[in-house]
Scaffold this active site. Sequence first.
Site, PDB file in Angstrom:
ATOM      1  N   HIS A 135      21.792 -78.953 -47.843  1.00 44.87           N
ATOM      2  CA  HIS A 135      22.806 -78.073 -48.426  1.00 44.87           C
ATOM      3  C   HIS A 135      23.081 -78.431 -49.885  1.00 44.87           C
ATOM      4  O   HIS A 135      23.158 -77.555 -50.741  1.00 44.87           O
ATOM      5  CB  HIS A 135      24.091 -78.144 -47.607  1.00 44.87           C
ATOM      6  CG  HIS A 135      25.062 -77.051 -47.906  1.00 44.87           C
ATOM      7  ND1 HIS A 135      26.067 -77.177 -48.842  1.00 44.87           N
ATOM      8  CD2 HIS A 135      25.178 -75.797 -47.404  1.00 44.87           C
ATOM      9  CE1 HIS A 135      26.769 -76.053 -48.885  1.00 44.87           C
ATOM     10  NE2 HIS A 135      26.250 -75.195 -48.032  1.00 44.87           N
ATOM     11  N   ASP A 164      29.095 -82.563 -51.664  1.00 44.88           N
ATOM     12  CA  ASP A 164      28.339 -81.788 -50.684  1.00 44.88           C
ATOM     13  C   ASP A 164      27.790 -82.698 -49.598  1.00 44.88           C
ATOM     14  O   ASP A 164      28.296 -83.806 -49.374  1.00 44.88           O
ATOM     15  CB  ASP A 164      27.214 -81.025 -51.400  1.00 44.88           C
ATOM     16  CG  ASP A 164      26.973 -79.656 -50.801  1.00 44.88           C
ATOM     17  OD1 ASP A 164      26.479 -79.597 -49.658  1.00 44.88           O
ATOM     18  OD2 ASP A 164      27.281 -78.640 -51.452  1.00 44.88           O
ATOM     19  N   SER A 204      28.579 -70.649 -50.454  1.00 45.60           N
ATOM     20  CA  SER A 204      28.170 -71.996 -50.870  1.00 45.60           C
ATOM     21  C   SER A 204      27.257 -71.958 -52.083  1.00 45.60           C
ATOM     22  O   SER A 204      27.220 -72.907 -52.872  1.00 45.60           O
ATOM     23  CB  SER A 204      27.425 -72.708 -49.732  1.00 45.60           C
ATOM     24  OG  SER A 204      28.305 -73.142 -48.740  1.00 45.60           O
TER      25      SER A 204
END
Length: 551
Positions: free
Chosen positions: A298, A81, A467
Amino acid sequence: MRTNLFRNLKATAAFLLLSAPIAFAQDGGVSSVSELDKAYHNWYNLDAKQDKVPGVSVNRAYSELLASKQPKKKVVVAVIDSGTDINHEELKGKIWVNKNEIAGNGIDDDNNGYTDDVHGWGFLGNAAGENIEYETYEYVRLLRKYAPKYKNVTSTQGLSEQEQKEYNTYLTTRKNFEKELDERLKTKANLDGFGEVLNYCEAVIGKHLGKNTYTVNELKAISTSDAEVNKAKNWLLQKYSQGFTPESFRAYKAHIDKYVNYHLNLEFNPRTIVADNPEDITDNKYGNSDVVGPRADHGTPVAGVIAGIRGNGVGVDGIAENVEIMVLRAVPSGDERDKDIALAIRYAVDNGAHIINMSFGKDFSPQKNFVDEAVKYAESKNVLMVHAAGNDGKNIDGADNFPTKQLLDGTRASTWLEVGATSKNLDKTFVGEFSNYGVQNVDLFAPGVDLVLLAPDNKYDKMDGTSFASPVVSGVAALVWSYYPELTAAELKDVLLQSSVKYPKLKVYYPTEDPKNKKTTKFSTLSASGGVVNAYEALKLAEQVAQKKSL
């Protein structure tokens, strides 16, 4: 992947008649989950029957199936990520540690090719500690590569077969680039103009009140004969009534500026920081041990879904308890490089990961062969790969979305799961309006709309995106595997698919953000399994499969 981190800006964009992304983590999150709508807290852990919320029945699995059992294996989930805040209070004790490496001594103690890789590796930096934060999109890189050769070519006549492929790629990337750049520049111009009016009105009100910050109630209470002040007051109140806030506007404006300055900038090339040849997989001595990096916004929520500490009363409950997160930083703001992803997958496999979560994606993959070889390597080593289907609201049975389980040699990876996103509303809006789908290429769905998740610096935020549906599946897979380690990755995949909860009569809107194009279909037609991952049902089926294997 154009990840959904800015959904709460849609109200801001609406009054400008702009098309905003789906979910922005505004202002870096909040310090306590109590500041976020309680209706969305941990809903992905709930059960459709017991709680009347279509989560994945994690809480029920723990209370009814696992209360008297002990896990048999610590499961390592590699999170490829943007970077992860490994010091978040909700991830304490959940970050993988390379026990064969001594932190900070500048020596590759375990001779794995990576120096000081105590918690994983960052493929977006150099030994001096410099890191890439922003990148262009892949089609911008391809356009930059092919434009010098093909910009004056008008036909394929006289071109070799390889040159024809390159020329067609050039034409496609140029079209994509020109279209998106035009859209973003128009949006930027609108925002710049609106920003000038906003700054003027705020200055007028600030001067009148004698202070720069004020509440909406204070704004409403202004009583004056000054026409300029009244005009500014009325303009601001009108915008506030439409859901506007100055903070969200400026966050959205900064987001659009990133497109123009970085993602769509033909002159921008941050890869000089890494100083490698991204088209040479053997040129692999790069990166650093910084797994947090400049944008952990994220990877942190992804890791929290999988492994956030359960039951501590602080905020987010992760899905799997006996789990560790291996952090691999390979996804910039922009499109990731195929080479970085391939090397990250190989690192995960070689260093003991059982599951690899991949919440990223793009439309072009020039070095797909690098990724394919790494995927086949992971498959051969009994590693389960879980990938987010993407946030374009499209059918990926007929559209490119990389990386993919469909390999160049015509085979399909047998230990790969592709995941779409659902909401907590068991009605026509059950599937996220942004979620990609496909009866061939999407395997199953998982919660990915309105999730309260971790944010860096011990904060929390509400986010959307496939995601975050992907780590729901990774978390359920890790939970099941920790109790049934005798299952192979392929068997675990089949268990998750077969045990997924079906809603055969449920009709949903096809994913699309176009309000004029709302068509319905059966939920069962949007993925191969037709279902939503479910921890309770998966554990029951895993028990049956394990018993049969023991006979």
